[in-house]
Design a protein around this motif. Structure first.
Motif, PDB file in Angstrom:
ATOM      1  N   TRP A   1       0.865  -1.175   0.000  1.00 48.36           N
ATOM      2  CA  TRP A   1       0.000   0.000   0.000  1.00 48.36           C
ATOM      3  C   TRP A   1       0.900   1.223   0.000  1.00 48.36           C
ATOM      4  O   TRP A   1       1.910   1.258   0.704  1.00 48.36           O
ATOM      5  CB  TRP A   1      -0.845  -0.057   1.251  1.00 48.36           C
ATOM      6  CG  TRP A   1      -1.811   1.023   1.550  1.00 48.36           C
ATOM      7  CD1 TRP A   1      -2.532   1.774   0.676  1.00 48.36           C
ATOM      8  CD2 TRP A   1      -2.201   1.462   2.860  1.00 48.36           C
ATOM      9  NE1 TRP A   1      -3.354   2.641   1.358  1.00 48.36           N
ATOM     10  CE2 TRP A   1      -3.166   2.463   2.699  1.00 48.36           C
ATOM     11  CE3 TRP A   1      -1.837   1.097   4.145  1.00 48.36           C
ATOM     12  CZ2 TRP A   1      -3.770   3.121   3.767  1.00 48.36           C
ATOM     13  CZ3 TRP A   1      -2.436   1.729   5.213  1.00 48.36           C
ATOM     14  CH2 TRP A   1      -3.393   2.732   5.021  1.00 48.36           C
ATOM     15  N   ALA A   2       0.560   2.208  -0.781  1.00 51.10           N
ATOM     16  CA  ALA A   2       1.338   3.453  -0.806  1.00 51.10           C
ATOM     17  C   ALA A   2       0.416   4.596  -1.184  1.00 51.10           C
ATOM     18  O   ALA A   2      -0.565   4.405  -1.902  1.00 51.10           O
ATOM     19  CB  ALA A   2       2.496   3.345  -1.796  1.00 51.10           C
ATOM     20  N   GLY A   3       0.758   5.786  -0.691  1.00 53.44           N
ATOM     21  CA  GLY A   3      -0.061   6.931  -1.029  1.00 53.44           C
ATOM     22  C   GLY A   3       0.387   8.198  -0.331  1.00 53.44           C
ATOM     23  O   GLY A   3       1.443   8.239   0.298  1.00 53.44           O
ATOM     24  N   HIS A   4      -0.432   9.221  -0.478  1.00 58.15           N
ATOM     25  CA  HIS A   4      -0.199  10.476   0.238  1.00 58.15           C
ATOM     26  C   HIS A   4      -1.551  11.053   0.640  1.00 58.15           C
ATOM     27  O   HIS A   4      -2.571  10.782   0.005  1.00 58.15           O
ATOM     28  CB  HIS A   4       0.616  11.473  -0.590  1.00 58.15           C
ATOM     29  CG  HIS A   4      -0.105  12.013  -1.780  1.00 58.15           C
ATOM     30  ND1 HIS A   4      -0.882  13.134  -1.732  1.00 58.15           N
ATOM     31  CD2 HIS A   4      -0.157  11.574  -3.051  1.00 58.15           C
ATOM     32  CE1 HIS A   4      -1.392  13.370  -2.920  1.00 58.15           C
ATOM     33  NE2 HIS A   4      -0.970  12.435  -3.751  1.00 58.15           N
ATOM     34  N   ARG A   5      -1.531  11.832   1.724  1.00 56.06           N
ATOM     35  CA  ARG A   5      -2.748  12.434   2.261  1.00 56.06           C
ATOM     36  C   ARG A   5      -2.475  13.858   2.713  1.00 56.06           C
ATOM     37  O   ARG A   5      -1.462  14.126   3.351  1.00 56.06           O
ATOM     38  CB  ARG A   5      -3.238  11.680   3.503  1.00 56.06           C
ATOM     39  CG  ARG A   5      -3.763  10.329   3.259  1.00 56.06           C
ATOM     40  CD  ARG A   5      -4.247   9.708   4.553  1.00 56.06           C
ATOM     41  NE  ARG A   5      -4.762   8.377   4.261  1.00 56.06           N
ATOM     42  CZ  ARG A   5      -4.884   7.431   5.161  1.00 56.06           C
ATOM     43  NH1 ARG A   5      -4.557   7.651   6.415  1.00 56.06           N
ATOM     44  NH2 ARG A   5      -5.360   6.259   4.810  1.00 56.06           N
ATOM     45  N   VAL A   6      -3.410  14.721   2.422  1.00 54.49           N
ATOM     46  CA  VAL A   6      -3.457  16.054   3.019  1.00 54.49           C
ATOM     47  C   VAL A   6      -4.526  15.940   4.097  1.00 54.49           C
ATOM     48  O   VAL A   6      -5.700  15.716   3.789  1.00 54.49           O
ATOM     49  CB  VAL A   6      -3.822  17.130   1.980  1.00 54.49           C
ATOM     50  CG1 VAL A   6      -3.912  18.502   2.644  1.00 54.49           C
ATOM     51  CG2 VAL A   6      -2.814  17.141   0.836  1.00 54.49           C
ATOM     52  N   CYS A   7      -4.127  16.048   5.340  1.00 61.62           N
ATOM     53  CA  CYS A   7      -5.018  15.749   6.462  1.00 61.62           C
ATOM     54  C   CYS A   7      -5.570  17.022   7.107  1.00 61.62           C
ATOM     55  O   CYS A   7      -4.921  18.059   7.097  1.00 61.62           O
ATOM     56  CB  CYS A   7      -4.257  14.948   7.522  1.00 61.62           C
ATOM     57  SG  CYS A   7      -3.556  13.417   6.858  1.00 61.62           S
ATOM     58  N   ASP A   8      -6.755  16.889   7.695  1.00 61.89           N
ATOM     59  CA  ASP A   8      -7.298  18.011   8.448  1.00 61.89           C
ATOM     60  C   ASP A   8      -6.937  17.857   9.925  1.00 61.89           C
ATOM     61  O   ASP A   8      -6.243  16.908  10.313  1.00 61.89           O
ATOM     62  CB  ASP A   8      -8.802  18.169   8.208  1.00 61.89           C
ATOM     63  CG  ASP A   8      -9.666  17.124   8.901  1.00 61.89           C
ATOM     64  OD1 ASP A   8      -9.156  16.346   9.734  1.00 61.89           O
ATOM     65  OD2 ASP A   8     -10.869  17.089   8.619  1.00 61.89           O
ATOM     66  N   ALA A   9      -7.398  18.783  10.732  1.00 56.12           N
ATOM     67  CA  ALA A   9      -7.012  18.831  12.151  1.00 56.12           C
ATOM     68  C   ALA A   9      -7.460  17.611  12.946  1.00 56.12           C
ATOM     69  O   ALA A   9      -6.905  17.318  14.002  1.00 56.12           O
ATOM     70  CB  ALA A   9      -7.568  20.099  12.785  1.00 56.12           C
TER      71      ALA A   9
END
Length: 191
Positions: free
Chosen positions: A29-37
Motif C-alpha cells: 500500500w502506498a499513497g499520500h494524504r493532506v489531512c485536516d485537524a
C-alpha cells in the motif's frame, strides 16, 4: 473520502499467501494524504511495516505504548509490523504525509541496514526533494497493477532506503552482525 482527509491518492496491492511467502520484499500500500485537524489513526496493528514521511505540518506518534513523539515537516518514522501504534495530526498545524507499506522476509534486514529499531524508529529532517520524488514515483508505480510496475515500486523503495542510509550514515549501528541477504546485497551494490 474519510472525514479527516482533505485530499489523497493511494494504491493497494493485495497478494495471495503464495506470493507473500515467495517474496523477499513486497509493497502492499502506498499513497499520500493532506489531512485536516482531526486526522487520527489507531490505535491499531498492521501486518506490514509502514514508512511515513511528513511533507508539511506536524503530528504525534506513539508506538508500543512508549512516550509520545512530536513530529514535524520532513521527519520520517517507521511503524513496525505486528506492533501497536497510534498517530495523529497536530490540530493547529495538520500534516501532509506520504507513505509506503512493505513486508517480506528481508524487511527486518532492510531496516537493520538503516539502523532502525523498535527503540529508534524516527529520523528527523529525512525528507529531501530527491526522496520525495522517489516516493511519488513509487506511489505511481503501484497505480499500474502489472508485475513490472510492482518491481519498479520495489526498486524505488530500495532507492529511498539507500538515500536515507547515505544521509544518515553517521548513526550508530545497534546491530552487530550483518547477514548476507538479498536486501543487504542490493544495498551494497547500490553503494
Amino acid at each position: 473520502m474519510p472525514d479527516n482527509i482533505i485530499s489523497y491518492e493511494q494504491y493497494f496491492f493485495t497478494p495471495d499467501k503464495a506470493y507473500l511467502q515467495s517474496q523477499a520484499i513486497y509493497i502492499g500500500w502506498a499513497g499520500h494524504r493532506v489531512c485536516d485537524a482531526s486526522h487520527m489513526i489507531g490505535p491499531r496493528v498492521l501486518y506490514t511495516y509502514k514508512l511515513v514521511f511528513i511533507e508539511s505540518g506536524q503530528g504525534y506518534l506513539i508506538q508500543d505504548d512508549k512516550s509520545k513523539i512530536h513530529l514535524k515537516a520532513n521527519d520520517m518514522f517507521i511503524l513496525f509490523a505486528n506492533h501497536r501504534h497510534h498517530y495523529w495530526a497536530d490540530p493547529e498545524d495538520p500534516w501532509t504525509i506520504v507513505w509506503a507499506t512493505f513486508n517480506g522476509a528481508d524487511s527486518p534486514n532492510l531496516l537493520n541496514a538503516l539502523h532502525i529499531t523498535l527503540s529508534s524508529y524516527v529520523l528527523h529532517d529525512a525528507l529531501t526533494d530527491s526522496i520525495k520524488k522517489s516516493m511519488y514515483t513509487l506511489i505511481q508505480s503501484l497505480a499500474d497493477e502489472t508485475d513490472s510496475y510492482r518491481l519498479s515500486a520495489i526498486s524505488k523503495l530500495f532507492l529511498v532506503m539507500n538515500k536515507l542510509r547515505t544521509n544518515f550514515k553517521h548513526l550508530p549501528n545497534p546491530n552487530e552482525h550483518k547477514e548476507d541477504t538479498l536486501s543487504s546485497q542490493i544495498i551494497a551494490f547500490i553503494e
